[in-house]
Scaffold this active site. Structure first.
Site, PDB file in Angstrom:
ATOM      1  CG  ASP A 249      -2.018   1.031   1.099  1.00  0.00           C
ATOM      2  OD1 ASP A 249      -3.104   0.655   0.642  1.00  0.00           O
ATOM      3  OD2 ASP A 249      -1.788   2.199   1.451  1.00  0.00           O
ATOM      4  CG  ASN A 257      -4.563  11.373  -5.559  1.00  0.00           C
ATOM      5  OD1 ASN A 257      -3.896  11.389  -6.587  1.00  0.00           O
ATOM      6  ND2 ASN A 257      -5.199  10.286  -5.133  1.00  0.00           N
ATOM      7  CG  HIS A 262      -7.402  13.134  -8.395  1.00  0.00           C
ATOM      8  ND1 HIS A 262      -7.509  12.099  -7.498  1.00  0.00           N
ATOM      9  CD2 HIS A 262      -8.127  14.158  -7.862  1.00  0.00           C
ATOM     10  CE1 HIS A 262      -8.273  12.456  -6.479  1.00  0.00           C
ATOM     11  NE2 HIS A 262      -8.667  13.714  -6.674  1.00  0.00           N
ATOM     12  CD  GLU A 290      -4.405   4.155  -1.413  1.00  0.00           C
ATOM     13  OE1 GLU A 290      -4.622   4.530  -0.249  1.00  0.00           O
ATOM     14  OE2 GLU A 290      -5.232   4.300  -2.335  1.00  0.00           O
TER      15      GLU A 290
END
Length: 386
Positions: A249, A257, A262, A290
């Protein structure tokens, strides 16, 4: 030769119009053998038998040609009404062929005029259908226009001769032989064209189906496998040695972001995907957002998973110099014990792996948690859980 080609074509592509064309060619061959007298070199037939064979071959030739035309022309260029009109011509001509052969007595003088006149509705219907198909953009109809023109002109000339409007000979057998040969040659080219079109359409459909199937198993952003691709084949992967699963992760991805947008976040995900690119012993999956997943095989699977995780910061920094901080990842690694006799499901293994991932996040991120110990790598914070 066209008759042989039809059977070759049918073995390549099993379409009904090929069989109808083969039937039409066979009928034309029979008609030519009978009307030219060549059949007498092979068999002895009475006048009645020759007349019957000639009538039947003409009837079969016309009917097979009409059916061939309906099946050959592109479906979108013929309306249902036009197809029905052409189909009606088959019983129409079959009736007049029977009348031509069996009529006798007081009906005998009308046999030839009515028989030849029965061609007029056929010619008129076909002309109208051909014109409308051409106007709708049919490519194949032009093969029929070229191939049928001599036969149609011959039919018109015979009808004019019957009506006494011309002194052209009613038979015109030499012209008929050439017209039939010309029709067979040209329509065979039309058959070949149709086969190539169908094969191209089929190949395109198969390619599109493969593309869609591939798309269904891959993440559109990174090009990596998605969960479905791995989950459906998990049992097979276990049998082939993929006994280690690693869940990764990206740390603080929301901040990327929020700070850079983004679009920048998507570029980071692509870079991470490239950093985690696998080989024959590593399958890389993007689960969504993610989160990524690795399936590995081999005794050093845990060490290789950690090397890939450590490659993320340098790879992302190299490809995206505008980021303010290094992009790191937390990882949970679970190695299956295949000696216990229980074969776990994908969900069971992933759940255990996910718990280890959350343990790595709780420990401060940018580290690894595993259910077995491995030799520590440089700059790695690795701890054993459970």
């Amino acid at each position: 030769m066209p008759l042989i080609l039809n059977f070759v074509f049918f073995r390549i592509l099993r379409q009904r119009f090929i069989l109808w064309h083969a039937a039409a060619v066979l009928a034309m061959l029979t008609q030519t053998l009978v009307s030219s007298g060549l059949i007498n070199r092979f068999v002895r037939l009475s006048v009645t038998e020759l007349c019957l064979l000639s009538t039947l071959s003409w009837a079969f030739m016309v009917i097979a040609t009409l059916r061939f035309f309906i099946d050959l022309i592109e479906p979108e260029t013929l309306t249902a009404r036009q197809r029905f009109a052409v189909e009606l011509l088959c019983p129409w001509f079959l009736f007049w062929s029977g009348y031509y052969f069996f009529a006798d007595g007081v009906l005998l003088p009308s046999v030839a005029p009515l028989y030849y006149m029965s061609f007029l509705p056929i010619i008129a219907t076909l002309l109208a259908t051909i014109v409308l198909s051409a106007l709708r953009g049919s490519r194949l109809v032009w093969f029929q226009i070229v191939g049928w023109t001599p036969l149609m002109l011959l039919g018109i000339a015979r009808n004019l001769s019957i009506l006494g409007l011309t002194d052209a000979p009613l038979g015109m057998m030499v012209e008929q032989h050439f017209a039939i040969a010309f029709e067979v040659a040209v329509t065979t080219l039309g058959v070949a064209e149709r086969i190539m079109t169908i094969r191209l359409q089929r190949d395109h459909a198969l390619a599109e189906a493969r593309f869609q199937a591939n798309l269904a198993l891959h993440d559109p952003l990174t090009g990596l496998f998605n969960r479905r691709a791995i989950e459906e084949k998990f049992d097979t992967l276990l049998r082939t040695g993929f006994h280690t699963m690693a869940a990764l992760d990206i740390d603080h991805f929301k901040a990327i972001n929020d700070t850079h947008g983004h679009a920048a976040g998507d570029e980071v995900l692509r870079a991470v995907g490239r950093a985690l690119a696998g080989d024959k012993d590593i399958l890389t999956v993007r689960l969504g957002g993610e989160e990524f997943l690795l399936l590995l095989r081999g005794e050093d699977a845990l060490e290789r998973a950690e090397r890939l995780r450590q490659a993320i910061p340098s790879r992302v920094a190299k490809e995206h110099t505008g980021l303010r901080k290094l992009v790191t990842a937390s990882m949970g690694v679970y190695r299956l014990d295949m000696t216990c006799g229980h074969v776990p499901s994908f969900t069971e293994v992933y759940t255990a792996c996910d718990e280890l991932l959350y343990a790595a996040k709780a420990a401060g991120r940018d580290c690894v948690r595993s259910n077995v110990s491995i030799a520590p790598l440089p700059t790695t914070r690795l701890e054993l859980v459970g």
